[in-house]
Design an enzyme around this catalytic site. Structure first.
Site: not given
Ligand code: F6R
Length: 245
Positions: A75, A139, A141, A146
């Site tokens: 992303d 959440n 994702h 989302e």
């Molecule tokens: C980032 C991504 C997100 C993160 C998720 C967890 O490229 O795709 O899905 O993996 O938000 O983020 P952290 O590891 O910062 O808790």
């Protein structure tokens, strides 16, 4: 480290000490790189895999050749310049591509300017993702898919939820309102096409999401639950994120 547990026929859970996540995950990634040195490695950004990337840099310095890989990010925020230090491209270049000796032309980033279906075609044209590294949002994702995202969604631009923007505020001076409202993300359908998936989770804040993802129903309310339909997912989590077993 406890023995791996098969949660579903396709999903295996390994619970390890927090400090060991990077080394255990590093061995999985190194194995994939040796099997497909010119393959496509799907990468997540964020806090969770940072120590894994440091471990991969250590392995690369010790002779693991990552230089011929293509790396595909999950992303990217919409509205940040590519060289903005808060962009995921900056993260990917600094923490992954440069230390692993991967040139910029081998880095694929979804972006608002590129038709999502075309991004998915580029991935397919490169032979598809061999191993996809994932984190998980509080959440549920994966990528920035989302809750509510369709299981067969393609790469596209999405609106970020308030909880995701709050979770990522620390990168924006602590101001959730400064976090971009939209991001381009690989779709769930895109992610599910990876041949192997490695999901990392650490800390109590991920417990509910991990439980729902691998122990609950497959539902769009918990995007990571779609991984239960994949045939080769390894979840590496610490006890705080996996809960007592
Ligand atoms: C980032 C991504 C997100 C993160 C998720 C967890 O490229 O795709 O899905 O993996 O938000 O983020 P952290 O590891 O910062 O808790």
């Amino acid at each position: 480290m406890s023995a791996p547990v098969a949660v579903t026929p396709g999903v295996q859970l390994r619970v390890v000490e927090s400090a060991d996540i990077a080394v255990v995950a590093g061995a999985v990634v190194a194995h994939a790189v040796r099997n497909a040195p010119e393959g496509v490695l799907g990468i997540a950004t964020g806090r969770t895999p940072e120590r894994l990337y440091a471990e991969l840099a250590r392995l690369a310095a010790g002779g693991l050749d990552c230089s011929r890989l293509t790396i595909a990010a999950l992303d990217e925020y919409v509205g940040l310049a590519a060289d903005d230090p808060r962009s995921y491209r900056s993260y990917v270049m600094a923490k992954i591509a440069a230390p692993l000796g991967i040139p910029a032309e081998s880095v694929l980033m979804p972006s608002a300017g590129v038709d999502g279906a075309r991004f998915d075609d580029v991935l397919a044209a490169r032979g598809g993702v061999d191993l996809q590294i994932l984190g998980i949002g509080r959440n549920g994702h994966i990528g920035f898919n989302e809750p509510g995202s369709a299981i067969d969604s393609a790469t596209r631009v999405v609106e970020l939820t308030a909880s995701t923007r709050a979770d990522n505020a620390e990168y924006f001076g602590g101001d959730a309102d400064a976090v971009p409202t939209h991001a381009a993300t690989q779709g769930i359908g895109t992610i599910l096409r990876a041949r192997h998936v490695l999901l990392l989770a650490s800390g109590e804040s991920k417990l509910a999401a991990v439980r729902a993802a691998i122990g609950g129903a497959v539902t769009a309310d918990v995007p990571a639950s779609a991984l239960q339909t994949h045939r080769d997912v390894v979840v590496i989590a610490d006890t705080a994120a996996a809960g007592p077993r």
